[in-house]
Enzyme design. Structure first.
Site, mmCIF file in Angstrom:
data_model
loop_
_atom_site.group_PDB
_atom_site.id
_atom_site.type_symbol
_atom_site.label_atom_id
_atom_site.label_comp_id
_atom_site.label_asym_id
_atom_site.label_seq_id
_atom_site.Cartn_x
_atom_site.Cartn_y
_atom_site.Cartn_z
ATOM 1 N N HIS A 7 38.358 29.916 38.035
ATOM 2 C CA HIS A 7 37.476 30.251 39.161
ATOM 3 C C HIS A 7 38.035 29.677 40.474
ATOM 4 O O HIS A 7 37.990 30.322 41.521
ATOM 5 C CB HIS A 7 36.089 29.650 38.943
ATOM 6 C CG HIS A 7 35.359 30.164 37.740
ATOM 7 N ND1 HIS A 7 35.111 29.391 36.629
ATOM 8 C CD2 HIS A 7 34.815 31.377 37.466
ATOM 9 C CE1 HIS A 7 34.441 30.090 35.739
ATOM 10 N NE2 HIS A 7 34.249 31.304 36.214
ATOM 11 N N GLY A 9 29.270 30.555 37.120
ATOM 12 C CA GLY A 9 29.202 29.098 37.016
ATOM 13 C C GLY A 9 29.981 28.552 35.834
ATOM 14 O O GLY A 9 30.808 29.251 35.251
HETATM 15 P P1 AMP Z 1 32.741 34.434 35.076
HETATM 16 O O1 AMP Z 1 32.141 33.192 35.672
HETATM 17 O O2 AMP Z 1 33.271 34.240 33.694
HETATM 18 O O3 AMP Z 1 31.873 35.653 35.236
HETATM 19 O O4 AMP Z 1 34.040 34.731 35.933
HETATM 20 C C1 AMP Z 1 33.963 34.849 37.335
HETATM 21 C C2 AMP Z 1 35.301 35.329 37.839
HETATM 22 O O5 AMP Z 1 36.319 34.393 37.458
HETATM 23 C C3 AMP Z 1 35.713 36.685 37.228
HETATM 24 O O6 AMP Z 1 36.336 37.459 38.242
HETATM 25 C C4 AMP Z 1 36.667 36.279 36.150
HETATM 26 O O7 AMP Z 1 37.618 37.282 35.830
HETATM 27 C C5 AMP Z 1 37.362 35.086 36.810
HETATM 28 N N1 AMP Z 1 38.008 34.255 35.796
HETATM 29 C C6 AMP Z 1 37.459 33.757 34.663
HETATM 30 N N2 AMP Z 1 38.391 33.096 33.949
HETATM 31 C C7 AMP Z 1 39.555 33.183 34.646
HETATM 32 C C8 AMP Z 1 40.878 32.701 34.437
HETATM 33 N N3 AMP Z 1 41.212 32.003 33.355
HETATM 34 N N4 AMP Z 1 41.821 32.984 35.360
HETATM 35 C C9 AMP Z 1 41.505 33.715 36.468
HETATM 36 N N5 AMP Z 1 40.276 34.184 36.733
HETATM 37 C C10 AMP Z 1 39.302 33.924 35.832
#
Ligand code: AMP
Length: 274
Positions: free
Chosen positions: A33, A27
């Site tokens: 995301h 989230g």
């Molecule tokens: P999180 O909500 O931080 O657990 O991230 C969920 C997914 O989004 C994970 O696969 C992260 O690697 C990806 N994600 C987070 N930040 C980025 C970004 N700046 N660029 C691409 N994917 C991202």
């Protein structure tokens, strides 16, 4: 967009939708995301996204209770991005009192985030395996921003015969190069100004290594640059892109990975090398 909060709702939604691609998140959604959602849609199936702040991947001194949460804003963004299903399980649904199984991925977790955050990748591997079991996706999309995490999830998905294709998606950055992250919202104004130095230093170091500069000296110089920008480097390393083992010279496929503290916030980034 169907919103499912119980396993019963999820089963009904899955029966309605047929095969799906999957984007797991915690989230506080941003353009990074949403790039995963777009990649999952472009791959040709309806998209299921989960929002679950997973307690088991946070250490006792980490920010689980103050992790940013914005359910209404997130649901709106997922709907706008064309998601077919949002899965928002309660913590008791994911971890009922009687559940005792966790997953440890060895090898690829030995260094870097695995060493700095004991238990973190057990939490990640376990929750992702459970989400794969619940959603039963064709493919799941993960951000390269968390490079080591992608390799851990790949290993787990293959080792457990999940039949889920793990697809990495390039990091989405702010205009000044800072990798987007839900935790960037914690940065003070001066910290936010300093933060792009991480990506700038990594990019310079990657070109230096490709240009033939000595690896150890280049990594040392990068640590100094981060310190000059006001950061406390945790690690800066040249690694084999898939095993995450450190390499002393440029052997492809290689990745330059780093984590550094800026105030209380731990920034994470990585770039390809060659
Ligand atoms: P999180 O909500 O931080 O657990 O991230 C969920 C997914 O989004 C994970 O696969 C992260 O690697 C990806 N994600 C987070 N930040 C980025 C970004 N700046 N660029 C691409 N994917 C991202």
């Amino acid at each position: 967009m169907i919103i499912a909060r119980t396993l019963e709702d999820l089963t009904t939604a899955r029966d309605t939708l047929g095969p799906v691609n999957f984007v797991p998140t915690m989230g506080a959604l941003h353009a990074g995301h949403l790039a995963l959602v777009k990649a999952a849609r472009d791959a040709g199936l309806p998209v299921a996204a989960s929002i679950f702040v997973n307690p088991t991947q946070f250490g006792p001194k980490e920010d689980f209770t103050r992790y940013p949460r914005d359910e209404i804003g997130d649901l709106d963004k997922l709907e706008q991005a064309g998601c077919a299903l949002a899965w928002l399980p309660h913590v008791d649904t994911m971890y009922p009192a009687h559940s005792t199984t966790s997953i440890h991925v060895a090898g690829v977790t030995a260094h870097w985030e695995g060493a700095s955050r004991p238990g973190h990748f057990d939490g990640v591997a376990t929750v992702v395996a459970k989400l794969f079991g619940q959603i039963r996706p064709t493919a799941a999309f993960f951000g390269e921003k968390d490079w080591q995490q992608v390799q851990v999830v790949r290993r787990m998905a293959a080792d457990l015969n999940t039949h889920v294709e793990v697809v990495p998606v390039p990091t989405v950055r702010e205009a000044d190069g800072l990798a987007m992250s839900s935790r960037n919202s914690y940065l003070s104004a001066p910290e936010r100004k300093a933060a792009p130095a991480l990506y700038a230093s990594l990019t310079r170091a990657a070109s230096a290594i490709v240009g033939g500069k000595e690896v150890a000296a280049t990594l040392q110089k990068t640590r100094q640059e981060l310190a000059q920008a006001g950061m406390v480097p945790d690690y800066v390393a040249l690694v084999h892109a898939h095993t995450l083992e450190p390499i002393a010279g440029l052997i492809r496929p290689a990745r330059l990975i780093a984590a550094a503290k800026l105030g209380t916030i731990r920034l994470l980034d990585n770039v390809p090398v060659g």
